[in-house]
Write an enzyme that holds these catalytic residues in place. Structure first.
Site, PDB file in Angstrom:
ATOM      1  N   CYS A   1       5.600  -0.315   7.391  1.00  0.00           N
ATOM      2  CA  CYS A   1       5.462   0.991   6.562  1.00  0.00           C
ATOM      3  C   CYS A   1       6.443   1.385   5.788  1.00  0.00           C
ATOM      4  O   CYS A   1       7.878   1.315   6.381  1.00  0.00           O
ATOM      5  CB  CYS A   1       4.938   2.030   7.663  1.00  0.00           C
ATOM      6  SG  CYS A   1       4.824   3.719   7.064  1.00  0.00           S
ATOM      7  N   LEU A   2       6.298   1.792   4.801  1.00  0.00           N
ATOM      8  CA  LEU A   2       7.424   1.959   3.742  1.00  0.00           C
ATOM      9  C   LEU A   2       8.206   3.536   4.282  1.00  0.00           C
ATOM     10  O   LEU A   2       9.302   3.759   3.899  1.00  0.00           O
ATOM     11  CB  LEU A   2       6.829   2.390   2.424  1.00  0.00           C
ATOM     12  CG  LEU A   2       6.472   0.880   1.649  1.00  0.00           C
ATOM     13  CD1 LEU A   2       5.879   1.304   0.394  1.00  0.00           C
ATOM     14  CD2 LEU A   2       7.512  -0.145   1.611  1.00  0.00           C
TER      15      LEU A   2
ATOM     16  N   GLY B   1       0.837  -1.045   0.063  1.00  0.00           N
ATOM     17  CA  GLY B   1      -0.076   0.066  -0.001  1.00  0.00           C
ATOM     18  C   GLY B   1       0.817   1.386   0.081  1.00  0.00           C
ATOM     19  O   GLY B   1       2.264   1.294   0.552  1.00  0.00           O
TER      20      GLY B   1
ATOM     21  N   GLN C   1       2.881   9.805   1.227  1.00  0.00           N
ATOM     22  CA  GLN C   1       4.380   9.434   1.481  1.00  0.00           C
ATOM     23  C   GLN C   1       5.002   9.713   0.398  1.00  0.00           C
ATOM     24  O   GLN C   1       6.602   9.524   0.680  1.00  0.00           O
ATOM     25  CB  GLN C   1       4.163   7.988   1.477  1.00  0.00           C
ATOM     26  CG  GLN C   1       3.590   7.317   2.741  1.00  0.00           C
ATOM     27  CD  GLN C   1       3.186   5.904   2.760  1.00  0.00           C
ATOM     28  OE1 GLN C   1       2.376   5.379   2.315  1.00  0.00           O
ATOM     29  NE2 GLN C   1       4.096   5.112   3.160  1.00  0.00           N
TER      30      GLN C   1
ATOM     31  N   HIS D   1      -4.463   1.599   7.706  1.00  0.00           N
ATOM     32  CA  HIS D   1      -3.068   2.179   7.716  1.00  0.00           C
ATOM     33  C   HIS D   1      -2.940   3.447   6.911  1.00  0.00           C
ATOM     34  O   HIS D   1      -2.309   4.706   7.279  1.00  0.00           O
ATOM     35  CB  HIS D   1      -2.294   0.880   7.439  1.00  0.00           C
ATOM     36  CG  HIS D   1      -0.785   1.483   7.251  1.00  0.00           C
ATOM     37  ND1 HIS D   1       0.206   1.205   8.443  1.00  0.00           N
ATOM     38  CD2 HIS D   1       0.002   2.339   6.412  1.00  0.00           C
ATOM     39  CE1 HIS D   1       1.421   1.624   8.023  1.00  0.00           C
ATOM     40  NE2 HIS D   1       1.396   2.359   6.978  1.00  0.00           N
ATOM     41  N   GLU D   2      -3.203   3.187   5.358  1.00  0.00           N
ATOM     42  CA  GLU D   2      -2.999   4.335   4.548  1.00  0.00           C
ATOM     43  C   GLU D   2      -3.824   5.474   4.455  1.00  0.00           C
ATOM     44  O   GLU D   2      -3.626   6.595   4.229  1.00  0.00           O
ATOM     45  CB  GLU D   2      -3.562   3.701   2.893  1.00  0.00           C
ATOM     46  CG  GLU D   2      -2.416   2.480   2.570  1.00  0.00           C
ATOM     47  CD  GLU D   2      -1.027   2.545   2.820  1.00  0.00           C
ATOM     48  OE1 GLU D   2      -0.494   3.958   2.805  1.00  0.00           O
ATOM     49  OE2 GLU D   2      -0.143   1.543   3.083  1.00  0.00           O
TER      50      GLU D   2
ATOM     51  N   HIS E   1      -2.405   7.787   6.763  1.00  0.00           N
ATOM     52  CA  HIS E   1      -1.391   8.865   6.262  1.00  0.00           C
ATOM     53  C   HIS E   1      -1.954  10.110   5.664  1.00  0.00           C
ATOM     54  O   HIS E   1      -1.298  10.996   5.793  1.00  0.00           O
ATOM     55  CB  HIS E   1      -0.557   8.006   5.071  1.00  0.00           C
ATOM     56  CG  HIS E   1       0.526   7.022   5.376  1.00  0.00           C
ATOM     57  ND1 HIS E   1       1.545   7.480   6.362  1.00  0.00           N
ATOM     58  CD2 HIS E   1       0.656   5.734   5.295  1.00  0.00           C
ATOM     59  CE1 HIS E   1       2.491   6.497   6.392  1.00  0.00           C
ATOM     60  NE2 HIS E   1       1.825   5.414   5.879  1.00  0.00           N
TER      61      HIS E   1
HETATM   62 ZN    ZN Z   1       2.527   3.458   5.793  1.00  0.00          ZN
END
Ligand code: ZN
Length: 181
Positions: free
Chosen positions: A91-92, A46, A51, A133-134, A137
């Site tokens: 998380c990236l 995701g 991000q 989660h996304e 963000h």
């Molecule tokens: Zn994330």
């Protein structure tokens, strides 16, 4: 298509609250394509526009494991949720860190696709967790915010140290005298 730079915690730009997507044009389609390419390359399941420093309410996901279920959500809204579960998340934007977060197990989301068409979709398990989660963000929230401040500080220090080590390694690769051109 192009790989986009992913912001990393504690970059303050990750705290920006995203604005609604209002223009469904060629530029948005290109952004969606670039976000998928960046997410798959990472690799991740995701990615929110926040991000990659684009502060619009847009996210992409694919939890299939074989790139067979790319999903785009513009202006997503959770209209129903059910059940509570703990799942380990990463998380990236917080590379190498994994911890458990409590989330709804099943959600119904209403959103627009890349062309602005409204749809609803029910998501369960990993897909439901990933969406929540996304969506965090888009509100400037990270999964580490659910952890204790002690843990969050430790994570921040570790990431800053890792980043310094990466920079030093990179510098070391420049041959002596390379600047003499
Ligand atoms: Zn994330």
């Amino acid at each position: 298509m192009a790989l986009l730079e992913i912001l990393e915690f504690p970059d303050p730009r990750l705290r920006t609250r995203a604005e609604p997507v209002t223009r469904f044009d060629a530029e948005l389609v290109r952004l969606v394509d670039d976000m998928f390419e960046t997410m798959y390359a990472a690799p991740g399941i995701g990615l929110a526009a926040s991000q990659v420093n684009v502060h619009q309410r847009l996210l992409v996901m694919d939890v299939s494991g074989d790139r067979s279920d790319p999903m785009v959500f513009a202006n997503p809204e959770i209209i129903a949720r059910d059940g509570i579960g703990l799942m380990e998340e990463g998380c990236l934007s917080v590379p190498g860190i994994f911890d458990e977060v409590e989330r709804a197990q099943r959600v119904t989301v209403r959103a627009q696709d890349r062309h602005g068409i409204t749809f609803e979709r029910e998501l369960t398990e990993l897909a439901a967790v990933c969406l929540q989660h996304e969506m965090d963000h888009l509100d400037g929230k990270l999964f580490v915010d659910y952890l204790s401040s002690l843990k969050r500080d430790r994570i921040r220090r570790k990431l800053e140290k890792d980043r310094r080590a990466r920079t030093e390694r990179h510098d070391a690769k420049v041959p002596v005298g390379a600047a003499r051109v």
